[in-house]
Design a protein around this motif. Structure first.
Motif, PDB file in Angstrom:
ATOM      1  N   GLY A  13      -6.948 -19.065   0.710  1.00 37.73           N
ATOM      2  CA  GLY A  13      -7.730 -19.786  -0.281  1.00 37.73           C
ATOM      3  C   GLY A  13      -7.100 -19.706  -1.651  1.00 37.73           C
ATOM      4  O   GLY A  13      -5.921 -19.386  -1.805  1.00 37.73           O
ATOM      5  N   GLY A  14      -7.901 -19.991  -2.677  1.00 36.95           N
ATOM      6  CA  GLY A  14      -7.369 -20.007  -4.037  1.00 36.95           C
ATOM      7  C   GLY A  14      -6.296 -21.060  -4.142  1.00 36.95           C
ATOM      8  O   GLY A  14      -6.410 -22.147  -3.586  1.00 36.95           O
ATOM      9  N   ASN A  15      -5.202 -20.733  -4.839  1.00 36.83           N
ATOM     10  CA  ASN A  15      -4.121 -21.699  -4.973  1.00 36.83           C
ATOM     11  C   ASN A  15      -3.134 -21.617  -3.806  1.00 36.83           C
ATOM     12  O   ASN A  15      -2.107 -22.254  -3.834  1.00 36.83           O
ATOM     13  N   GLY A  16      -3.418 -20.771  -2.796  1.00 36.89           N
ATOM     14  CA  GLY A  16      -2.556 -20.657  -1.632  1.00 36.89           C
ATOM     15  C   GLY A  16      -1.461 -19.621  -1.774  1.00 36.89           C
ATOM     16  O   GLY A  16      -0.632 -19.465  -0.897  1.00 36.89           O
ATOM     17  N   GLY A  17      -1.448 -18.932  -2.878  1.00 32.24           N
ATOM     18  CA  GLY A  17      -0.486 -17.838  -3.045  1.00 32.24           C
ATOM     19  C   GLY A  17       0.681 -18.248  -3.919  1.00 32.24           C
ATOM     20  O   GLY A  17       0.766 -19.398  -4.348  1.00 32.24           O
ATOM     21  N   PRO A  18       1.564 -17.351  -4.235  1.00 31.72           N
ATOM     22  CA  PRO A  18       1.612 -16.004  -3.664  1.00 31.72           C
ATOM     23  C   PRO A  18       0.477 -15.128  -4.199  1.00 31.72           C
ATOM     24  O   PRO A  18       0.023 -15.291  -5.331  1.00 31.72           O
ATOM     25  N   CYS A  55      -3.853 -17.353 -10.625  1.00 30.24           N
ATOM     26  CA  CYS A  55      -4.468 -18.584 -11.103  1.00 30.24           C
ATOM     27  C   CYS A  55      -5.848 -18.223 -11.635  1.00 30.24           C
ATOM     28  O   CYS A  55      -6.153 -17.067 -11.861  1.00 30.24           O
ATOM     29  N   GLY A  56      -6.691 -19.136 -11.776  1.00 29.15           N
ATOM     30  CA  GLY A  56      -8.021 -18.872 -12.290  1.00 29.15           C
ATOM     31  C   GLY A  56      -9.011 -18.444 -11.235  1.00 29.15           C
ATOM     32  O   GLY A  56     -10.197 -18.255 -11.525  1.00 29.15           O
ATOM     33  N   THR A  57      -8.564 -18.300  -9.992  1.00 29.14           N
ATOM     34  CA  THR A  57      -9.459 -17.901  -8.915  1.00 29.14           C
ATOM     35  C   THR A  57      -9.928 -16.475  -9.157  1.00 29.14           C
ATOM     36  O   THR A  57      -9.117 -15.604  -9.483  1.00 29.14           O
ATOM     37  N   PRO A  58     -11.222 -16.191  -9.011  1.00 26.61           N
ATOM     38  CA  PRO A  58     -11.688 -14.819  -9.219  1.00 26.61           C
ATOM     39  C   PRO A  58     -11.044 -13.860  -8.210  1.00 26.61           C
ATOM     40  O   PRO A  58     -10.803 -14.237  -7.056  1.00 26.61           O
ATOM     41  N   PRO A  59     -10.751 -12.621  -8.636  1.00 22.79           N
ATOM     42  CA  PRO A  59     -10.176 -11.638  -7.701  1.00 22.79           C
ATOM     43  C   PRO A  59     -11.140 -11.364  -6.546  1.00 22.79           C
ATOM     44  O   PRO A  59     -12.360 -11.421  -6.712  1.00 22.79           O
ATOM     45  N   ALA A  60     -10.562 -11.067  -5.384  1.00 24.79           N
ATOM     46  CA  ALA A  60     -11.358 -10.687  -4.215  1.00 24.79           C
ATOM     47  C   ALA A  60     -11.119  -9.206  -3.954  1.00 24.79           C
ATOM     48  O   ALA A  60     -10.008  -8.692  -4.154  1.00 24.79           O
ATOM     49  N   ASN A  61     -12.171  -8.488  -3.531  1.00 23.43           N
ATOM     50  CA  ASN A  61     -12.084  -7.046  -3.276  1.00 23.43           C
ATOM     51  C   ASN A  61     -12.559  -6.740  -1.865  1.00 23.43           C
ATOM     52  O   ASN A  61     -13.475  -7.372  -1.352  1.00 23.43           O
ATOM     53  N   ALA A  62     -11.937  -5.734  -1.295  1.00 27.66           N
ATOM     54  CA  ALA A  62     -12.367  -5.212   0.013  1.00 27.66           C
ATOM     55  C   ALA A  62     -11.972  -3.740   0.067  1.00 27.66           C
ATOM     56  O   ALA A  62     -11.006  -3.319  -0.576  1.00 27.66           O
TER      57      ALA A  62
END
Length: 182
Positions: A13-18, A55-62
């Motif tokens: 997801g997001g911008n597709g990486g990296p 990018c502007g995508t919020p960070p994901a945590n696990a």
């Protein structure tokens, strides 16, 4: 305990990486990347990853917890630790897992209750190695646990021969040393 483990994350997801994977242990950074090799300091260590895409995508945590398998505690007892050879010994261990014995005289055994006979005079170290069902291994060695002693030798002379009523003192001499007993 003390073993390394590989932790990894896979983002979509997001911008597709990296993507950037940042790993923390108790809020302390331990590395960047995926996979990452870690050595947990204790059982129940919680590692958390934060994934960003720049990018502007919020960070994901696990988060994940790495725990240790219990290390076996090799303990055992013997019924007969010493005597004149041969010394017959029954070993007993309540430890669970695969048990391997080194009796110290060139012979080995397996199982919780092996029997072994020591046929040569000497003192022997005994080692028990245990492998738990999860693959953890531990051992313990008891130095000089079993002692098989040689039989004593009555090696003496006495005299005078023959003794009589006028000479009633008999002298004994140990031939193993120069000691004389009267």
């Amino acid at each position: 305990p003390g073993a390394s483990a590989e932790v990894s994350a896979n983002a979509i997801g997001g911008n597709g990486g990296p993507y950037t994977y940042t790993w923390d242990l108790n809020s302390v950074n331990v590395g960047v990347g995926s996979p990452l090799t870690v050595t947990p300091p204790s059982g129940g260590s919680q590692y958390c990853v934060t994934v960003t895409d720049g990018c502007g995508t919020p960070p994901a945590n696990a988060c994940l917890v790495i725990d240790f398998y219990p290390v076996p505690q090799p303990v055992f007892s013997v019924d007969n630790p010493d005597g004149c050879y041969p010394v017959d010994v029954n070993f007993t261990s309540p430890t669970t897992g695969t048990l391997s014995w080194n009796f110290g005289d060139g012979f080995t055994g397996t199982g919780n209750n092996p029997f072994h006979s020591y046929t040569t005079p000497n003192c022997y170290n005994v080692t028990l190695t245990v492998t738990s069902p999860s693959g953890c291994t531990a051992d313990t060695t008891y130095p000089n646990l079993i002692c098989a002693y040689p039989y004593p030798v009555a090696n003496f002379i006495f005299g005078p021969q023959p003794t009589n009523l006028f000479n009633t003192t008999i002298n004994f001499q140990n031939l193993s040393s120069a000691d004389a007993i009267t």
